[in-house]
Structures are given as C-alpha cells and as structure tokens.
Design an enzyme around this catalytic site. Structure first.
Site, PDB file in Angstrom:
ATOM      1  N   ARG A 191       0.839  -1.194   0.000  1.00 22.30           N
ATOM      2  CA  ARG A 191       0.000   0.000   0.000  1.00 22.30           C
ATOM      3  C   ARG A 191       0.879   1.252   0.000  1.00 22.30           C
ATOM      4  NH1 ARG A 191      -5.099   1.748  -1.086  1.00 22.30           N
ATOM      5  NH2 ARG A 191      -6.151   2.757   0.647  1.00 22.30           N
ATOM      6  N   THR A 236      -9.675   0.236 -10.194  1.00 22.42           N
ATOM      7  CA  THR A 236      -8.664  -0.568  -9.501  1.00 22.42           C
ATOM      8  C   THR A 236      -8.596  -1.798 -10.357  1.00 22.42           C
ATOM      9  OG1 THR A 236      -9.140   0.287  -7.288  1.00 22.42           O
ATOM     10  CG2 THR A 236      -8.334  -1.948  -7.353  1.00 22.42           C
ATOM     11  N   THR A 294      -3.887  -0.674  -7.410  1.00 18.46           N
ATOM     12  CA  THR A 294      -4.684   0.451  -7.883  1.00 18.46           C
ATOM     13  C   THR A 294      -3.912   1.762  -7.902  1.00 18.46           C
ATOM     14  OG1 THR A 294      -6.811   1.574  -7.519  1.00 18.46           O
ATOM     15  CG2 THR A 294      -5.549   1.072  -5.562  1.00 18.46           C
ATOM     16  N   ASN A 341      -6.114   4.211  -7.265  1.00 22.73           N
ATOM     17  CA  ASN A 341      -7.324   4.719  -6.627  1.00 22.73           C
ATOM     18  C   ASN A 341      -8.342   5.069  -7.712  1.00 22.73           C
ATOM     19  OD1 ASN A 341      -9.111   5.266  -4.650  1.00 22.73           O
ATOM     20  ND2 ASN A 341      -8.365   7.311  -4.196  1.00 22.73           N
ATOM     21  N   ASP A 368      -7.865   8.243   0.383  1.00 25.15           N
ATOM     22  CA  ASP A 368      -8.430   7.151   1.188  1.00 25.15           C
ATOM     23  C   ASP A 368      -8.252   7.389   2.687  1.00 25.15           C
ATOM     24  OD1 ASP A 368      -9.591   5.695  -0.800  1.00 25.15           O
ATOM     25  OD2 ASP A 368      -8.118   4.089  -0.830  1.00 25.15           O
ATOM     26  N   SER A 418      -7.855   0.857   3.340  1.00 22.10           N
ATOM     27  CA  SER A 418      -8.290   0.370   2.030  1.00 22.10           C
ATOM     28  C   SER A 418      -9.490  -0.552   2.195  1.00 22.10           C
ATOM     29  CB  SER A 418      -7.138  -0.410   1.398  1.00 22.10           C
ATOM     30  OG  SER A 418      -7.545  -1.038   0.213  1.00 22.10           O
ATOM     31  N   SER A 419     -10.170  -0.801   1.082  1.00 22.93           N
ATOM     32  CA  SER A 419     -11.221  -1.823   1.059  1.00 22.93           C
ATOM     33  C   SER A 419     -10.806  -3.014   0.214  1.00 22.93           C
ATOM     34  CB  SER A 419     -12.503  -1.235   0.463  1.00 22.93           C
ATOM     35  OG  SER A 419     -12.957  -0.163   1.236  1.00 22.93           O
ATOM     36  N   GLY A 442     -13.637  -1.712  -7.119  1.00 18.32           N
ATOM     37  CA  GLY A 442     -14.963  -1.186  -6.794  1.00 18.32           C
ATOM     38  C   GLY A 442     -15.005  -0.315  -5.555  1.00 18.32           C
ATOM     39  N   GLY A 443     -13.841   0.122  -5.046  1.00 14.82           N
ATOM     40  CA  GLY A 443     -13.854   0.982  -3.862  1.00 14.82           C
ATOM     41  C   GLY A 443     -14.499   0.245  -2.697  1.00 14.82           C
TER      42      GLY A 443
HETATM   43  O1  DON Z   1      -7.933   1.037  -1.407  1.00 14.93           O
HETATM   44  C1  DON Z   1      -9.095   1.239  -1.675  1.00 14.93           C
HETATM   45  O2  DON Z   1     -10.020   0.758  -1.061  1.00 14.93           O
HETATM   46  C2  DON Z   1      -9.429   2.110  -2.868  1.00 14.93           C
HETATM   47  N1  DON Z   1      -8.341   2.993  -3.155  1.00 14.93           N
HETATM   48  C3  DON Z   1      -9.763   1.236  -4.022  1.00 14.93           C
HETATM   49  C4  DON Z   1     -10.248   2.043  -5.172  1.00 14.93           C
HETATM   50  C5  DON Z   1     -10.995   1.235  -6.128  1.00 14.93           C
HETATM   51  O3  DON Z   1     -11.258   0.073  -5.962  1.00 14.93           O
HETATM   52  C6  DON Z   1     -11.473   1.964  -7.283  1.00 14.93           C
HETATM   53  N2  DON Z   1     -11.949   1.032  -8.278  1.00 14.93           N
HETATM   54  N3  DON Z   1     -12.884   0.566  -8.626  1.00 14.93           N
END
Ligand code: DON
Length: 571
Positions: free
Chosen positions: A106, A382, A400, A402, A424, A453-454, A474-475
């Site tokens: 990360r 991502t 990612t 982000n 984040d 993060s997720s 997918g955040g």
């Molecule tokens: O680390 C995280 O949770 C986010 N930066 C992830 C971002 C993400 O999945 C965007 N894409 N779909």
C-alpha cells in the site's frame, strides 16, 4: 511472442484460451459453460495480460513469475488502474510450504504529510486537493511489492519478466473499444497536466480502437526497473523525476520517502465460514475483516429459503453490511499507528450480539446503528488478478491508482501515472470530507502511515486444498462484491460464470442508501425492498471480478466479470 500477442483481438484471445480446454461441462440447461484446465489458470482484467502471464507459466515460470509479468503488463495495457505509481495487496498460498501469507504494498503518506493538509485556514476541505495532482499522491508501493513477491519465490530472471512489459510499452499494443472510450471520457481530466496529455493524447489525439498505443517514456522506466530491480524505481533517475514532478506541482514526496519505502509481509485475516478456511487482507485494508464480519453475521441463516436476487436475502446481507461498515468507520486503520481490535472484530460472541440487530424484513435506519463515523466513497478504478499454477501456488492481487488514472499526474520523462491514494485517508476526521462523508480517528493522516483500504484479495481453502481465488475493484463495493461472490459460489451453488455475472447490490451504512445494479433487479423486488424501509438507488454496473475455482482433483476453471474486458484462460 509480444508481437503476436499485441495484435490479437479479444475474440482471438478467447479462442486461444479455448485451445487449452481439458474438459467442458454443460449443465442441464446447456447454458453454463465452464472450461476446466489441468495445469494452471489466470484471470485478469486484460486479455493481453492474461495471455502473457499464461505464456510465462508455459515457459516454466510459476505463479510468482506470472504475477510479476502481469503486474507490469497491466501498467502498460490497462493504464486506468494497472500501475507502477500506485500500490496494493497480494495474498499468496505457497504450493510448497502450504502457508498463506500476504504482502502489503500500500502507498504511505509522505513524511511531510499532516492531519490538516487538505484543509484551508477555516478548516474547510479544499476541493480536489486530495484527489487531483501532486498533493494527492501517496508514496508508491507497487514496484517494491512485485519485487518482494519475486524475491520470495520467483524462478525466472526479474529482468526478463519486466522486459516483457517494457517491450509492450516500447513497441505498443492495440487499443480496444473500452480503452478508446475511456480516453474520450477522461479527456478533460487527463489533459490538465502536460506530462499526462503527452502520453495519451499525442498531437492532441488519443489513440482510437485498433490504433497502436506506444508509451516510450514508460518503457524507459520499465527498462530501468528491469535492469536495476526495485532500485530502478526508488533510487536514481526515476526517483529524481518523481521528486521533480512533486516540486513542480506542489507535492510532498521526497527522495527519502522513496528510498525508505518498504512493503510489509503480514499475516492475512483468517476465519472459518461453514467448512471453508477464508484468507483475506488484514489492515491497513479493511477488506478481510469486513468481508469476514458480513459472512460470519450471515452464517447461521438458512440460505435454501432464498435466492441471490430475493428481497429477503438482499435485506439480510445489507443489514449485515451496515453493521460491518459501521465498525469499519471507527475501528480500522493502519495497525502501525492505531490499535485495531482484530480479535474482537471477528469474535463469535461479539458478532452474535451484533446479529441481534438484524431483522428479516426490516431495514434499520443508519442512526439506529452505532458506532458513529463514516467511511469515504472511493471511485471506480482498480484492478484485480488471480493466478493458480500447476504447483499449487495461488496468488490473488488487487492493486490500484485509486480513481481512474489516479491523480491524473504523470511523472515527467517517464510517463507513468501517480496515484491519488491520499484521499483514502479521512481528510478531516470526524467531519464531512470531500465527498460529504466522514471518517474516524483511526484513519486520520499521519506521516508514513498507510491509508485505509477496502481491497480484498482473497484465497479460500476447502479441507486444506485450494478452492477459490478471487477479488475485484470497486472501492467500498469491493467488500460487498467479494462477500456476495463467496455466498453465491458456496451457499447458492452458482458456478463462476454465473457468479461473475450476478446482479450486485451494496449498502455501506452511510449514506443510508441501498444501491442496486441498474437493470438487474425486478420492479417487484425493488418495491418489496422499499416496503422494508430501504431507500433504493439504482446505479450503473460496477465490479470487475476475477475468480478462479479449483476442484477437488485440482482441475481449475475461472471467470472474468462480463462488465469488464478481462479474460480467464488456462492450459
Ligand atoms: O484502497 C481502496 O479501497 C481504494 N483505493 C480502491 C479504489 C478502487 O477500488 C477503485 N476502483 N474501482
């Protein structure tokens, strides 16, 4: 090999995958088709990356080698999310030691970062500062992460693996319709920085479908990394140029930040669900803990009474998600800075108590759920890839920039994009952030800290044998997509293709909205959910699952999410 690969269309690549079919299973309706491979299977968001990874395996490499080549190739052919300027997480099940471990690569906050860095003198959040341009950038981890993976157990030469990606950047690859439309949609954002406009809009014109996309500057960076290992990125010319880009645009990353960056080997989150052993990412990702909480909250329910689109199941899942996301907002952050109560969060008695708040046909309002505090909304780009090789090595990686194309800022002379991962963090702990949401103390900005993060790269064993490898972008929705996929594969008995295609729904406690994927749920389902008290919002499709399934005799299959342009193939 590269010339052949880069000129192939998606359909041809699918055909090549099919050449290696060992068995085809049709279910009684004749609709589901699962291709089983005897040796190995790879699932990525890009047909080019999948095929190159597969070629490395066929040439005698293992999953670690394939992960390195895929990681760097995605940085070239999937520039929205593939990266060397970002970071991520890898879950690994080693075929020899049988251990499951993880690497946290990360991004970290620069040494000069501070809690109020995105606030003006009246303590208001300054628009776009944590999402666009140099101040949004965390110290990148991808190159160090892939290097650690290779050092651990790679068998091929590092330089050979990275050179494959460098050559694709150098000689170019054929742009598909998806990337063409991405370049069109993102034009305004990507042309605001001259260094970025130069890569993707040479002569003011983005490449169109079937055009060749060459990235000579990126190739230069990749050749240096190929020759010098991770030092080719964190020291020397590339590092100097990252810092010069920071200085030119008001960013904080210094040479010392780059030089000191270290990936961290971590114990993954491990929990039992039914008879399965599920391993996923530990903090600083919330993914493993929150997927774990959702599944453990749902474990006692009898799923034979529901189907994956039924309002009652959607309600149960969403109520469990709200409770878990409420915990995320308060209790999760970088464990080096905040004492994350890991045991308690997955403790049986604790979750039994939390489950008492779930009702079968009723949505609790957000304020009925504590603790207070919220999470951030992450945006939509991502990428995840899953690998299973013939030696029992399993690798599950989500990495990612982000949001799509990260901070939109590319490094001068080396043509790679930098992340906007600083967003984040909770940009303003305890109060509304840039997106109108709030985060907690656990995730406030501190120097050298990793933002929450997720991302949920996941590996599942059944009776100690490989069973599933999966993950998605997918955040915050990563968590619900992964948990829904696990339930659909294990409790609803859908196959990987059906699971990848299944309609998605998402509730993250705050905002108090149930998101349903557009067009996937019937009007009757929606009105029943509304009658339970949900405020329903339809939203466009999301997720890009890459799943691998391994059967008890070690035959493998997989699926790439039909929403993306990925490819699963094996031999
Ligand atoms: O680390 C995280 O949770 C986010 N930066 C992830 C971002 C993400 O999945 C965007 N894409 N779909």
């Amino acid at each position: 090999m590269i010339d052949k690969i880069k000129n192939r269309s998606y359909k041809k690549l699918q055909f090549i995958g099919a050449v290696f079919i060992c068995a085809v299973i049709l279910n009684c309706s004749g609709i589901k088709i699962e291709t089983l491979y005897e040796n190995a299977v790879i699932s990525t968001a890009s047909p080019i990356a999948t095929e190159i990874g597969l070629q490395v395996l066929k040439d005698g490499g293992n999953a670690y080698d394939a992960a390195v080549v895929i990681g760097f190739t995605l940085a070239v052919v999937h520039p929205e999310a593939g990266n060397i300027g970002g970071g991520g997480f890898a879950l690994i099940r080693d075929g020899k030691s049988l251990e499951v471990r993880s690497i946290d690569f990360r991004e970290t906050a620069p040494k000069a970062a501070f809690e109020t860095m995105y606030l003006d003198s009246d303590s208001n959040v300054i628009e776009n500062l944590s999402t666009v341009g140099a101040k949004a950038v965390g110290v990148p981890g991808t190159v160090a992460g892939l290097y650690a993976l290779w050092e651990n157990n790679g068998t091929m030469q590092w330089s050979d693996l990275v050179t494959i990606a460098a050559e694709i950047a150098d000689s170019g690859f054929i742009v598909d319709a998806y990337l063409e439309s991405s370049f069109i949609n993102k034009r305004t954002e990507l042309t605001q920085f001259e260094t970025t406009a130069r890569i993707f809009y040479p002569g003011n014109q983005a490449p169109k479908e079937n055009d060749l996309c060459q990235q000579k500057q990126l190739a230069k960076a990749l050749y240096l990394i190929a020759a010098e290992g991770k030092d080719g990125f964190y020291l020397g010319e590339v590092a100097d140029s990252i810092v010069a880009t920071m200085v030119a645009h008001g960013g904080l990353i210094t040479l010392a930040d780059l030089q000191d960056y270290q990936p961290v080997w971590r114990d993954p989150v491990h929990f039992k669900f039914d008879s399965l052993d599920i391993y996923s990412m530990a903090p600083p990702s919330s993914g493993g803990v929150i997927v774990g909480q959702i599944l453990k909250l749902l474990e006692p329910y009898d799923f034979s009474r529901y189907n994956p689109n039924s309002p009652k199941y959607i309600n149960l899942f969403s109520e469990a998600s709200k409770l878990a996301f409420a915990d995320r907002s308060k209790h999760l952050g970088d464990p080096s800075f905040y004492d994350v109560p890991m045991e308690r969060l997955l403790d049986k008695d604790y979750l039994d108590g939390r489950r008492e708040q779930i009702e079968l046909e009723n949505a609790q309002t957000a304020d009925a759920i504590s603790p207070g505090g919220m999470m951030q909304v992450e945006s939509d780009e991502t990428t995840h890839f899953s690998i299973a090789d013939k030696d029992g090595n399993l690798i599950s990686i989500t990495y990612t920039l982000n949001s799509p194309y990260g901070s939109k800022l590319a490094v001068k002379g080396f043509g790679f994009l930098l992340n906007n991962e600083m967003d984040d963090f909770s940009v303003k702990p305890g109060e509304q952030n840039l997106y109108g949401l709030i985060g907690g103390e656990a995730n406030k900005i501190e120097p050298n800290k990793r933002m929450l993060s997720s991302m949920s790269p996941t590996i599942i064993l059944k009776e100690n044998e490989p069973f599933l490898v999966l993950g998605t972008p997918g955040g915050s929705k990563i968590i619900t997509v992964v948990a829904q996929a696990i339930l659909s594969l294990t409790r609803f008995d859908l196959n990987v293709v059906e699971t990848a295609a299944l309609g998605r729904f998402h509730h993250q406690w705050i905002p108090d909205l149930l998101y349903l994927e557009d067009g996937k749920f019937s009007p009757e389902t929606i009105s029943e959910l509304q009658s339970y008290g949900y405020q329903v919002k339809e939203r466009e499709r999301y997720s890009d699952l890459q799943i691998i399934y391994i059967d008890p005799s070690h035959f493998k299959t997989g699926a790439s999410d039909p929403r993306g342009r990925g490819l699963t193939a094996g031999y």
